[in-house]
Design a protein around this motif. Structure first.
Motif, short mmCIF file in Angstrom:
data_model
loop_
_atom_site.label_atom_id
_atom_site.label_comp_id
_atom_site.label_asym_id
_atom_site.label_seq_id
_atom_site.Cartn_x
_atom_site.Cartn_y
_atom_site.Cartn_z
N PRO A 213 0.81 -1.22 0.00
CA PRO A 213 0.00 0.00 0.00
C PRO A 213 0.85 1.27 0.00
O PRO A 213 1.87 1.36 0.69
CB PRO A 213 -0.82 -0.12 1.28
CG PRO A 213 -0.06 -1.07 2.14
CD PRO A 213 0.69 -1.97 1.24
N SER A 214 0.40 2.24 -0.79
CA SER A 214 1.03 3.56 -0.84
C SER A 214 0.45 4.42 0.28
O SER A 214 -0.51 4.02 0.96
CB SER A 214 0.75 4.22 -2.19
OG SER A 214 -0.65 4.48 -2.31
N MET A 215 1.00 5.60 0.46
CA MET A 215 0.46 6.53 1.45
C MET A 215 -0.98 6.88 1.10
O MET A 215 -1.83 6.99 1.98
CB MET A 215 1.32 7.81 1.52
CG MET A 215 2.71 7.56 2.07
SD MET A 215 2.68 6.91 3.75
CE MET A 215 2.25 8.36 4.66
N LEU B 284 2.70 -7.22 12.98
CA LEU B 284 3.73 -6.60 12.14
C LEU B 284 3.60 -5.08 12.20
O LEU B 284 2.59 -4.55 12.65
CB LEU B 284 3.57 -7.06 10.68
CG LEU B 284 3.64 -8.57 10.45
CD1 LEU B 284 3.34 -8.90 9.00
CD2 LEU B 284 4.99 -9.11 10.87
N PHE B 285 4.62 -4.37 11.73
CA PHE B 285 4.57 -2.92 11.74
C PHE B 285 3.35 -2.41 10.99
O PHE B 285 2.58 -1.59 11.50
CB PHE B 285 5.85 -2.33 11.11
CG PHE B 285 5.87 -0.83 11.11
CD1 PHE B 285 6.31 -0.13 12.22
CD2 PHE B 285 5.42 -0.11 10.01
CE1 PHE B 285 6.31 1.26 12.23
CE2 PHE B 285 5.42 1.27 10.01
CZ PHE B 285 5.87 1.97 11.12
N LEU B 286 3.13 -2.94 9.77
CA LEU B 286 2.01 -2.47 8.95
C LEU B 286 0.66 -2.79 9.59
O LEU B 286 -0.25 -1.95 9.61
CB LEU B 286 2.08 -3.05 7.54
CG LEU B 286 1.01 -2.54 6.56
CD1 LEU B 286 1.08 -1.03 6.40
CD2 LEU B 286 1.18 -3.23 5.21
N SER B 287 0.52 -3.97 10.15
CA SER B 287 -0.77 -4.32 10.78
C SER B 287 -1.00 -3.47 12.03
O SER B 287 -2.13 -3.07 12.31
CB SER B 287 -0.84 -5.82 11.11
OG SER B 287 0.22 -6.21 11.96
N GLY B 288 0.07 -3.17 12.76
CA GLY B 288 -0.07 -2.27 13.91
C GLY B 288 -0.49 -0.88 13.47
O GLY B 288 -1.37 -0.25 14.06
N LEU B 289 0.14 -0.38 12.40
CA LEU B 289 -0.21 0.92 11.84
C LEU B 289 -1.68 0.95 11.44
O LEU B 289 -2.38 1.94 11.69
CB LEU B 289 0.69 1.25 10.65
CG LEU B 289 0.35 2.51 9.87
CD1 LEU B 289 0.47 3.75 10.75
CD2 LEU B 289 1.24 2.63 8.63
N MET B 290 -2.15 -0.13 10.85
CA MET B 290 -3.55 -0.17 10.42
C MET B 290 -4.50 -0.08 11.60
O MET B 290 -5.57 0.53 11.49
CB MET B 290 -3.82 -1.43 9.60
CG MET B 290 -3.16 -1.38 8.24
SD MET B 290 -3.44 -2.89 7.32
CE MET B 290 -2.54 -2.56 5.83
#
Length: 179
Positions: free
Chosen positions: A43-45, A69-75
């Motif tokens: 995914p892009s910004m 994961l970092f991305l799943s946490g960010l989500m």
């Protein structure tokens, strides 16, 4: 199975899921998930901003990082949910996005041979739900679209047939070489 346990314990509750395109078929058609948010594999910004708007429009009260994961946490953070739960380990710094890193993970005091479904049931347990452990409930929706194709393919193979998936990304998921 974790989504099923949570949804059965709280009928009428809206349970959404976020998944990358390459894994969407695993959750697509799941009768226990009210809304599936699908994001590109990388995914892009712009994609993340659109996801955040979609998640916030659903007004989720809690978000669960079941990946760690970092991305799943960010989500989970992008969801706008006031409560963001996840594993008690700090893999890829995902913990910085969580308000409640409380679900026992592999790096806790659990046995290393714990099945992944049992580990994911930890999310149901944190919500006070006693999830079944003996037999995992059937997830027949997963194979519904490919059942005929699979049957045709299998009919061409000699018998007896045995299928094993012995490889995995993590050692605790791998079939032991000695076996």
């Amino acid at each position: 199975p974790a989504a099923q346990a949570i949804s059965k314990a709280h009928p009428g509750m809206k349970l959404g899921g976020v998944v990358r395109e390459r894994c969407a078929d695993i959750l697509r058609g799941n009768p226990w998930i009210s809304h599936l948010h699908i994001v590109p594999n990388k995914p892009s910004m712009h994609d993340l901003a659109a996801l955040s708007r979609a998640l916030r429009a659903n007004d989720y009260q809690a978000a669960m990082d079941m990946q760690g994961l970092f991305l799943s946490g960010l989500m989970t953070r992008l969801s706008g949910a006031p409560v963001r739960m996840g594993w008690d380990r700090n893999r890829e710094c995902n913990r910085i996005f969580l308000t409640h890193p409380i679900v026992p993970g592999r790096d806790s005091d659990q046995r290393g041979d714990l099945h992944e479904v049992d580990a994911l049931y930890g999310f149901a347990n944190i919500l006070g739900i006693d999830a079944p452990r003996a037999d995992f409930p059937s997830q027949s929706y997963l194979a519904a679209d490919g059942a005929e194709q699979a049957a045709a393919w299998l009919s061409e193979l000699p018998k007896p047939r045995i299928a094993l998936n012995v490889g995995a990304s993590r050692a605790y998921k791998r079939w032991p070489t000695a076996n």
